[in-house]
Design a protein around this motif. Structure first.
Motif, PDB file in Angstrom:
ATOM      1  N   GLY A  74       0.792  -1.289   0.118  1.00 41.48           N
ATOM      2  CA  GLY A  74       0.115   0.057  -0.036  1.00 41.48           C
ATOM      3  C   GLY A  74       0.784   1.242  -0.140  1.00 41.48           C
ATOM      4  O   GLY A  74       0.401   2.363   0.067  1.00 41.48           O
ATOM      5  N   HIS A  75       2.070   1.214  -0.187  1.00 37.52           N
ATOM      6  CA  HIS A  75       2.902   2.620  -0.234  1.00 37.52           C
ATOM      7  C   HIS A  75       3.130   2.924  -1.635  1.00 37.52           C
ATOM      8  O   HIS A  75       3.083   2.291  -2.581  1.00 37.52           O
ATOM      9  CB  HIS A  75       4.324   2.111   0.556  1.00 37.52           C
ATOM     10  CG  HIS A  75       4.286   1.600   1.767  1.00 37.52           C
ATOM     11  ND1 HIS A  75       3.617   2.207   2.850  1.00 37.52           N
ATOM     12  CD2 HIS A  75       4.383   0.292   2.547  1.00 37.52           C
ATOM     13  CE1 HIS A  75       3.573   1.756   4.032  1.00 37.52           C
ATOM     14  NE2 HIS A  75       4.029   0.495   3.849  1.00 37.52           N
ATOM     15  N   GLN A  76       3.440   4.224  -1.718  1.00 33.07           N
ATOM     16  CA  GLN A  76       4.137   4.803  -2.816  1.00 33.07           C
ATOM     17  C   GLN A  76       5.312   4.498  -3.052  1.00 33.07           C
ATOM     18  O   GLN A  76       6.384   4.829  -2.230  1.00 33.07           O
ATOM     19  CB  GLN A  76       3.513   6.260  -2.875  1.00 33.07           C
ATOM     20  CG  GLN A  76       2.149   6.587  -2.529  1.00 33.07           C
ATOM     21  CD  GLN A  76       1.985   8.003  -2.836  1.00 33.07           C
ATOM     22  OE1 GLN A  76       2.711   8.809  -2.064  1.00 33.07           O
ATOM     23  NE2 GLN A  76       0.647   8.455  -3.330  1.00 33.07           N
ATOM     24  N   VAL A  77       5.658   4.013  -4.354  1.00 34.44           N
ATOM     25  CA  VAL A  77       7.042   3.701  -4.520  1.00 34.44           C
ATOM     26  C   VAL A  77       7.791   4.352  -5.763  1.00 34.44           C
ATOM     27  O   VAL A  77       7.286   4.566  -6.541  1.00 34.44           O
ATOM     28  CB  VAL A  77       7.273   1.940  -4.843  1.00 34.44           C
ATOM     29  CG1 VAL A  77       8.777   1.820  -4.804  1.00 34.44           C
ATOM     30  CG2 VAL A  77       6.847   1.373  -3.706  1.00 34.44           C
ATOM     31  N   VAL A  78       8.929   4.944  -5.185  1.00 34.07           N
ATOM     32  CA  VAL A  78       9.878   5.608  -6.405  1.00 34.07           C
ATOM     33  C   VAL A  78      11.198   4.896  -6.425  1.00 34.07           C
ATOM     34  O   VAL A  78      11.690   4.655  -5.367  1.00 34.07           O
ATOM     35  CB  VAL A  78      10.147   7.052  -6.251  1.00 34.07           C
ATOM     36  CG1 VAL A  78      11.256   7.687  -7.136  1.00 34.07           C
ATOM     37  CG2 VAL A  78       8.913   7.868  -6.039  1.00 34.07           C
ATOM     38  N   ASN A 125      -1.747   8.364  -9.181  1.00 34.57           N
ATOM     39  CA  ASN A 125      -2.243   7.254 -10.176  1.00 34.57           C
ATOM     40  C   ASN A 125      -2.093   5.855  -9.627  1.00 34.57           C
ATOM     41  O   ASN A 125      -2.296   4.915 -10.617  1.00 34.57           O
ATOM     42  CB  ASN A 125      -1.845   7.379 -11.538  1.00 34.57           C
ATOM     43  CG  ASN A 125      -2.308   8.730 -12.183  1.00 34.57           C
ATOM     44  OD1 ASN A 125      -3.626   9.299 -11.731  1.00 34.57           O
ATOM     45  ND2 ASN A 125      -1.849   9.180 -13.205  1.00 34.57           N
ATOM     46  N   GLY A 126      -1.211   5.673  -8.654  1.00 30.79           N
ATOM     47  CA  GLY A 126      -0.915   4.216  -8.236  1.00 30.79           C
ATOM     48  C   GLY A 126       0.219   3.633  -9.179  1.00 30.79           C
ATOM     49  O   GLY A 126       0.381   2.526  -9.005  1.00 30.79           O
ATOM     50  N   GLU A 127       0.758   4.577  -9.953  1.00 29.74           N
ATOM     51  CA  GLU A 127       1.967   3.851 -10.492  1.00 29.74           C
ATOM     52  C   GLU A 127       3.227   3.909  -9.685  1.00 29.74           C
ATOM     53  O   GLU A 127       3.653   4.802  -8.842  1.00 29.74           O
ATOM     54  CB  GLU A 127       2.460   4.700 -11.925  1.00 29.74           C
ATOM     55  CG  GLU A 127       1.215   4.504 -13.172  1.00 29.74           C
ATOM     56  CD  GLU A 127       1.469   5.399 -14.076  1.00 29.74           C
ATOM     57  OE1 GLU A 127       1.750   5.036 -15.218  1.00 29.74           O
ATOM     58  OE2 GLU A 127       1.211   6.763 -14.056  1.00 29.74           O
ATOM     59  N   ILE A 128       4.189   2.815 -10.144  1.00 24.48           N
ATOM     60  CA  ILE A 128       5.677   2.723  -9.366  1.00 24.48           C
ATOM     61  C   ILE A 128       6.407   3.763 -10.239  1.00 24.48           C
ATOM     62  O   ILE A 128       6.069   3.444 -11.676  1.00 24.48           O
ATOM     63  CB  ILE A 128       6.159   1.316  -9.477  1.00 24.48           C
ATOM     64  CG1 ILE A 128       5.155   0.522  -8.261  1.00 24.48           C
ATOM     65  CG2 ILE A 128       7.483   1.241  -9.007  1.00 24.48           C
ATOM     66  CD1 ILE A 128       5.506  -0.934  -8.373  1.00 24.48           C
ATOM     67  N   VAL A 129       7.322   4.545  -9.914  1.00 25.25           N
ATOM     68  CA  VAL A 129       7.853   5.513 -10.663  1.00 25.25           C
ATOM     69  C   VAL A 129       9.351   5.170 -10.713  1.00 25.25           C
ATOM     70  O   VAL A 129      10.048   4.753  -9.448  1.00 25.25           O
ATOM     71  CB  VAL A 129       7.889   6.972  -9.993  1.00 25.25           C
ATOM     72  CG1 VAL A 129       8.774   7.985 -10.733  1.00 25.25           C
ATOM     73  CG2 VAL A 129       6.279   7.521 -10.226  1.00 25.25           C
TER      74      VAL A 129
END
Ligand code: ASP
Ligand code: MG
Length: 426
Positions: free
Chosen positions: A46-50, A140-144
């Motif tokens: 559930g985390h945002q990932v860069v 947008n829920g994308e992995i960057v």
């Protein structure tokens, strides 16, 4: 395809996590797939990932060799255009690998996330980052996936940040995005009290202050690039250095520690020294019989400063009959250049000769606890003396004591100091 792709599920304790993977973590297709799984695991929690990545292992060197094949003095600007391709390959492959796992991912070059730098090709400094496109994708829920090591100057030229610069890209990204965590993955699982290859008693350090880490990084511990630690200290980014091949907890590099925790780190509990490091890339120059007059030292060091040669320990002997000797160290691979530059000054400065010794190493004990504890220097010298190791030069800072010794004794010096300060004990 993309409509069936997962998005990060909403998570009340959602964090923004920057993960950096170096060349060895990206060294093959299997390894890139491993990195993809790591990123996806974090996203599926559930985390945002860069993700910030380096070129595949060996790629940057390979590209440099190609350039050397067509040009004996390749232009810095074109080298940067060339080297930036290494990371471009990495981000595309990683984004593809992540998508293959059913997650949305998008890759970006440095200029696309507007990592603006000055125009110093090959060692550019980051001036600003405009992270809007990154935030948009994360929303947008994308992995960057971002190319490390590269940026763009004000004229639109591609720049690079210096070798190992992806660490810096990751830390700067974490600061710009106000990330909750910055994880630096490599093939080692943390920061050790000394190089485990030199001394098997080396112990992993669970937490270390950024200032201590900065000393260690610049003294030759290769886990983190020095400039990235500097940046982390300045912008208060906490780093978690861990292995990309295991799940274990690594080492935390913490910008400042106050209160009880700080007191513990600073040695009130007895740990005065945190680590011992060793730099074998050392040479010593002595300028014999320099005129002892104002401005002479400035003149002596000017050409080396212009040539970008880092001077380290400097010692000037007390003058005799208006003449003095100046001794200093430089990186061994810059020593011959330094000698040539100095010899060019012989007529002007009237010194007798310039002598060079390349077979030296610098062994350092580092610890924030030294500030408040007398006697660390004495114990360091005693340990080396008892082992029959001669000290050639000494330099100190508030949190470090460095001794230059003959390089044949460097590993032994590391071991006796590790023992003396009982670094194998927690
Ligand atoms: N690929 C670049 C280098 O080899 C940057 C990095 O690895 O961090 O230096
Ligand atoms: Mg690297």
């Amino acid at each position: 395809m993309s409509s069936t792709m997962h998005k990060s599920p909403p998570n009340k304790s959602q964090k923004l996590i920057v993960q950096k993977f170096g060349g060895s973590s990206m060294g093959s297709i299997e390894r890139i797939q491993n990195v993809a799984r790591r990123a996806v695991k974090t996203a599926s929690e559930g985390h945002q990932v860069v993700v910030v990545v380096s070129a595949m292992q060996g790629e940057t060197d390979r590209l440099l060799k190609l350039a050397a094949g067509v040009s004996s003095r390749p232009a810095d600007r074109e080298i940067d255009v060339l080297l930036a391709t290494g990371e471009q390959v990495s981000i595309a492959l990683l984004a593809l690998a992540i998508r293959e796992l059913g997650f949305q991912a998008r890759s970006f070059l440095g200029h696309q996330v507007e990592i603006r730098t000055d125009s110093m090709h090959g060692s550019a400094r980051i001036r600003s980052i405009k992270a809007d496109p990154v935030h948009e994708c994360l929303q947008n829920g994308e992995i960057v996936v971002i190319a490390g090591f590269q940026g763009v100057d004000q004229h639109g030229n591609i720049t690079t940040l210096g070798r190992g610069g992806s660490d810096l890209s990751a830390v700067a990204m974490a600061a710009a995005l106000k990330a909750d965590a910055c994880e630096i993955y490599s093939d080692v699982d943390g920061i050790y009290t000394t190089d485990p290859n030199v001394y098997a008693k080396a112990r992993k350090i669970p937490r270390i202050g950024s200032e201590e880490m900065l000393e260690l990084a610049s003294l030759g511990a290769k886990v983190l690039q020095t400039r990235s630690v500097e940046f982390a200290l300045k912008y208060k980014v906490t780093l978690h250095c861990r292995s990309s091949f295991s799940d274990g907890e690594g080492s935390w590099v913490v910008p400042e520690m106050s209160g009880l925790e700080g007191a513990e780190m600073k040695g009130l509990e007895g740990a005065v020294v945190t680590a011992v490091s060793c730099d074998k890339n050392i040479a010593k120059l002595t300028i014999v019989g320099m005129a002892d007059k104002p401005g002479a030292a400035a003149r002596l060091f000017a050409p080396m400063a212009d040539a970008g040669i880092n001077i380290d320990v400097i010692i000037q002997n007390p003058p005799e009959n208006g003449r003095t000797d100046v001794t200093f160290t430089v990186p061994r691979n810059a020593a011959d250049r330094a000698v040539a530059l100095i010899e060019g000054l012989q007529d002007e400065l009237g010194f007798v000769r310039c002598s060079l010794d390349k077979r030296l190493a610098k062994v350092s004990v580092v610890g924030a606890g030294m500030v408040s504890q007398p006697g660390v220097a004495q114990r360091t010298f005693a340990a080396l003396g008892d082992a029959g190791i001669n000290i050639v030069l000494v330099s100190t800072s508030e949190i470090k004591i460095s001794c230059v010794v003959e390089d044949q004794f460097a590993d032994a010096a590391v071991r006796v100091l590790h023992d003396k300060f009982e670094l194998e004990k927690t």
